[in-house]
Design a protein around this motif. Structure first.
Motif, PDB file in Angstrom:
ATOM      1  N   ARG A 185       0.861  -1.187   0.000  1.00 52.25           N
ATOM      2  CA  ARG A 185       0.000   0.000   0.000  1.00 52.25           C
ATOM      3  C   ARG A 185       0.890   1.227   0.000  1.00 52.25           C
ATOM      4  O   ARG A 185       1.893   1.259   0.720  1.00 52.25           O
ATOM      5  CB  ARG A 185      -0.874  -0.064   1.257  1.00 52.25           C
ATOM      6  CG  ARG A 185      -1.705   1.162   1.552  1.00 52.25           C
ATOM      7  CD  ARG A 185      -2.416   0.962   2.896  1.00 52.25           C
ATOM      8  NE  ARG A 185      -2.949   2.213   3.413  1.00 52.25           N
ATOM      9  CZ  ARG A 185      -4.210   2.609   3.233  1.00 52.25           C
ATOM     10  NH1 ARG A 185      -5.038   1.866   2.548  1.00 52.25           N
ATOM     11  NH2 ARG A 185      -4.613   3.751   3.743  1.00 52.25           N
ATOM     12  N   PHE A 210      -3.115   4.051  -2.365  1.00 53.29           N
ATOM     13  CA  PHE A 210      -3.239   3.093  -3.462  1.00 53.29           C
ATOM     14  C   PHE A 210      -2.774   1.728  -2.958  1.00 53.29           C
ATOM     15  O   PHE A 210      -1.795   1.625  -2.223  1.00 53.29           O
ATOM     16  CB  PHE A 210      -2.347   3.489  -4.646  1.00 53.29           C
ATOM     17  CG  PHE A 210      -2.517   4.926  -5.076  1.00 53.29           C
ATOM     18  CD1 PHE A 210      -3.687   5.336  -5.671  1.00 53.29           C
ATOM     19  CD2 PHE A 210      -1.499   5.844  -4.876  1.00 53.29           C
ATOM     20  CE1 PHE A 210      -3.854   6.653  -6.071  1.00 53.29           C
ATOM     21  CE2 PHE A 210      -1.657   7.164  -5.272  1.00 53.29           C
ATOM     22  CZ  PHE A 210      -2.834   7.572  -5.863  1.00 53.29           C
ATOM     23  N   ASP A 211      -3.499   0.694  -3.388  1.00 57.75           N
ATOM     24  CA  ASP A 211      -3.082  -0.660  -3.025  1.00 57.75           C
ATOM     25  C   ASP A 211      -3.467  -1.600  -4.166  1.00 57.75           C
ATOM     26  O   ASP A 211      -3.974  -1.156  -5.207  1.00 57.75           O
ATOM     27  CB  ASP A 211      -3.711  -1.110  -1.694  1.00 57.75           C
ATOM     28  CG  ASP A 211      -5.231  -1.031  -1.723  1.00 57.75           C
ATOM     29  OD1 ASP A 211      -5.811  -1.259  -2.791  1.00 57.75           O
ATOM     30  OD2 ASP A 211      -5.833  -0.725  -0.680  1.00 57.75           O
ATOM     31  N   GLU A 212      -3.239  -2.896  -3.954  1.00 59.41           N
ATOM     32  CA  GLU A 212      -3.478  -3.830  -5.058  1.00 59.41           C
ATOM     33  C   GLU A 212      -4.960  -3.977  -5.399  1.00 59.41           C
ATOM     34  O   GLU A 212      -5.299  -4.465  -6.466  1.00 59.41           O
ATOM     35  CB  GLU A 212      -2.860  -5.196  -4.759  1.00 59.41           C
ATOM     36  CG  GLU A 212      -3.365  -5.854  -3.513  1.00 59.41           C
ATOM     37  CD  GLU A 212      -2.475  -7.030  -3.096  1.00 59.41           C
ATOM     38  OE1 GLU A 212      -3.044  -8.080  -2.790  1.00 59.41           O
ATOM     39  OE2 GLU A 212      -1.236  -6.898  -3.101  1.00 59.41           O
ATOM     40  N   ALA A 228      -5.413  -0.243  -7.515  1.00 60.63           N
ATOM     41  CA  ALA A 228      -4.387   0.287  -8.428  1.00 60.63           C
ATOM     42  C   ALA A 228      -4.802   0.172  -9.893  1.00 60.63           C
ATOM     43  O   ALA A 228      -4.675   1.138 -10.669  1.00 60.63           O
ATOM     44  CB  ALA A 228      -3.064  -0.449  -8.193  1.00 60.63           C
ATOM     45  N   GLU A 229      -5.290  -1.010 -10.274  1.00 56.67           N
ATOM     46  CA  GLU A 229      -5.612  -1.230 -11.692  1.00 56.67           C
ATOM     47  C   GLU A 229      -6.756  -0.311 -12.144  1.00 56.67           C
ATOM     48  O   GLU A 229      -6.672   0.324 -13.207  1.00 56.67           O
ATOM     49  CB  GLU A 229      -5.976  -2.703 -11.897  1.00 56.67           C
ATOM     50  CG  GLU A 229      -6.209  -3.059 -13.342  1.00 56.67           C
ATOM     51  CD  GLU A 229      -6.393  -4.562 -13.559  1.00 56.67           C
ATOM     52  OE1 GLU A 229      -5.692  -5.363 -12.915  1.00 56.67           O
ATOM     53  OE2 GLU A 229      -7.250  -4.930 -14.367  1.00 56.67           O
ATOM     54  N   VAL A 257      -5.441   3.398 -12.285  1.00 55.45           N
ATOM     55  CA  VAL A 257      -4.516   3.724 -13.374  1.00 55.45           C
ATOM     56  C   VAL A 257      -5.289   3.801 -14.706  1.00 55.45           C
ATOM     57  O   VAL A 257      -4.996   4.644 -15.566  1.00 55.45           O
ATOM     58  CB  VAL A 257      -3.336   2.705 -13.412  1.00 55.45           C
ATOM     59  CG1 VAL A 257      -3.674   1.431 -14.134  1.00 55.45           C
ATOM     60  CG2 VAL A 257      -2.079   3.336 -13.986  1.00 55.45           C
ATOM     61  N   GLN A 269      -0.605   8.078 -12.177  1.00 54.09           N
ATOM     62  CA  GLN A 269      -0.316   6.861 -12.953  1.00 54.09           C
ATOM     63  C   GLN A 269       1.132   6.415 -12.762  1.00 54.09           C
ATOM     64  O   GLN A 269       1.402   5.230 -12.562  1.00 54.09           O
ATOM     65  CB  GLN A 269      -0.573   7.116 -14.442  1.00 54.09           C
ATOM     66  CG  GLN A 269      -2.046   7.177 -14.820  1.00 54.09           C
ATOM     67  CD  GLN A 269      -2.236   7.238 -16.323  1.00 54.09           C
ATOM     68  OE1 GLN A 269      -1.766   8.166 -16.978  1.00 54.09           O
ATOM     69  NE2 GLN A 269      -2.932   6.262 -16.882  1.00 54.09           N
ATOM     70  N   ILE A 281       1.665   4.772  -9.374  1.00 51.75           N
ATOM     71  CA  ILE A 281       1.097   3.417  -9.309  1.00 51.75           C
ATOM     72  C   ILE A 281       1.961   2.450 -10.114  1.00 51.75           C
ATOM     73  O   ILE A 281       2.267   1.338  -9.652  1.00 51.75           O
ATOM     74  CB  ILE A 281      -0.363   3.422  -9.811  1.00 51.75           C
ATOM     75  CG1 ILE A 281      -1.255   4.153  -8.810  1.00 51.75           C
ATOM     76  CG2 ILE A 281      -0.865   1.996 -10.044  1.00 51.75           C
ATOM     77  CD1 ILE A 281      -2.697   4.335  -9.258  1.00 51.75           C
ATOM     78  N   LEU A 319       3.322  -0.281  -7.881  1.00 50.92           N
ATOM     79  CA  LEU A 319       2.322  -1.359  -7.788  1.00 50.92           C
ATOM     80  C   LEU A 319       2.156  -2.129  -9.094  1.00 50.92           C
ATOM     81  O   LEU A 319       1.171  -2.844  -9.259  1.00 50.92           O
ATOM     82  CB  LEU A 319       0.968  -0.782  -7.352  1.00 50.92           C
ATOM     83  CG  LEU A 319       0.891  -0.312  -5.902  1.00 50.92           C
ATOM     84  CD1 LEU A 319      -0.318   0.593  -5.686  1.00 50.92           C
ATOM     85  CD2 LEU A 319       0.810  -1.492  -4.947  1.00 50.92           C
ATOM     86  N   ASP A 320       3.111  -1.999 -10.021  1.00 52.63           N
ATOM     87  CA  ASP A 320       2.880  -2.663 -11.315  1.00 52.63           C
ATOM     88  C   ASP A 320       2.853  -4.181 -11.162  1.00 52.63           C
ATOM     89  O   ASP A 320       2.108  -4.861 -11.854  1.00 52.63           O
ATOM     90  CB  ASP A 320       3.854  -2.185 -12.395  1.00 52.63           C
ATOM     91  CG  ASP A 320       5.194  -2.869 -12.324  1.00 52.63           C
ATOM     92  OD1 ASP A 320       5.655  -3.118 -11.204  1.00 52.63           O
ATOM     93  OD2 ASP A 320       5.771  -3.144 -13.392  1.00 52.63           O
ATOM     94  N   SER A 362       1.583  -5.818  -8.686  1.00 49.43           N
ATOM     95  CA  SER A 362       0.231  -6.160  -8.227  1.00 49.43           C
ATOM     96  C   SER A 362      -0.734  -6.200  -9.406  1.00 49.43           C
ATOM     97  O   SER A 362      -1.590  -7.077  -9.491  1.00 49.43           O
ATOM     98  CB  SER A 362      -0.272  -5.121  -7.222  1.00 49.43           C
ATOM     99  OG  SER A 362       0.568  -5.058  -6.120  1.00 49.43           O
TER     100      SER A 362
END
Lengths: 99, 153
Positions: free
Chosen positions: B3, B79-81, B84-85, B88, B139, B142, B146-147, B149
């Motif tokens: 996170r 932001f977390d898993e 995130a997607e 972004v 973006q 993230i 977190l890419d 994730s």
């Protein structure tokens, strides 16, 4: 209610079938908005590319305006185009005339 | 769960939320990137568009959800898993809409390079371009953190 399929003549149906057969290319087009790092991420996510391959295709899109990212059957090509659209990349399908 | 928390400058970011909310309204009924496949069966294209709009709205909802009471109290977004997607992608959608709605006068080359003299812009254009840069920063954060994730989800 009429059924459009019943009204389609055999010749039209054959032409449509023929058009959708064969090998199709998924082509990603450049846009001025999406970040290079974002496009690389999307290519890795959608196609399972490694970093180097994803970057190669991203640079083709950026420098040449387009990159062929996949080719194969129409149905799967459409599925890829749909997924790319979910990620807000512009993709078109082209028949691969070399096959 | 990985996170990241980001402290934002409230006086700078809060005014941008009006722009994001306005564009989010437009995205309820319009795809950020119009369908480029012209040879789809019309019924199929309608079904696609419906599904894409639904997914787009879920993403934009997640983006707007960042700016909750905690944000207005502390100026912090997280932001977390789980988000995130969506976020972004929502940033991409809103940035595309910003170009359509406000930023075309800047020209595509300037949008690609980000090389714009902000002092020459009038207030609405400056606010829109600041929003465009802000969402790009989100973006980048993230993708940088977190890419993995996103790739594993």
């Amino acid at each position: 209610m009429s059924d459009e399929h019943e009204q389609t003549s055999p010749s039209t149906h054959a032409v449509t079938e023929l058009r959708l057969e064969g090998v199709w290319r998924v082509v990603v087009l450049n846009d001025p908005v999406n970040l290079m790092s974002y496009v690389v991420l999307v290519f890795k996510k959608v196609f399972g590319f490694d970093e180097q391959t994803a970057r190669k295709h991203m640079l083709e899109v950026h420098e040449q305006g387009r990159s062929i990212v996949w080719s194969g059957l129409r149905e799967k090509a459409e599925a890829y185009a749909f997924t790319l659209q979910q990620w807000h990349l512009t993709a078109i399908l082209e028949p691969d005339e070399t096959h | 769960m990985k996170r990241i928390e980001v402290k934002l400058a409230l006086p700078i970011v809060a005014p941008l939320l009006d722009v994001i909310r306005e564009l989010a309204d437009g995205l309820k009924k319009n795809l950020a990137a119009p369908l480029a496949l012209t040879d789809l069966d019309p019924e199929f294209a309608d079904a696609w568009t419906g599904e894409l709009l639904s997914a787009q709205n879920d993403d934009v909802h997640a983006l707007l959800g960042l700016f909750d009471d905690e944000f207005f109290r502390e100026g912090v977004v997280a932001f977390d898993e789980d988000n995130a997607e969506s976020i972004v992608r929502a940033c991409a959608a809103v940035r595309l809409r910003l170009r359509e709605r406000y930023l075309k006068p800047l020209g595509d080359e300037s949008l690609e390079t980000g090389d714009v003299d902000m002092t020459t812009l009038d207030e609405p254009l400056r606010k829109a371009f600041t929003c465009y840069l802000f969402l790009a920063t989100v973006q980048e954060l993230i993708i940088q953190h977190l890419d993995s994730s996103i790739l594993e989800s």
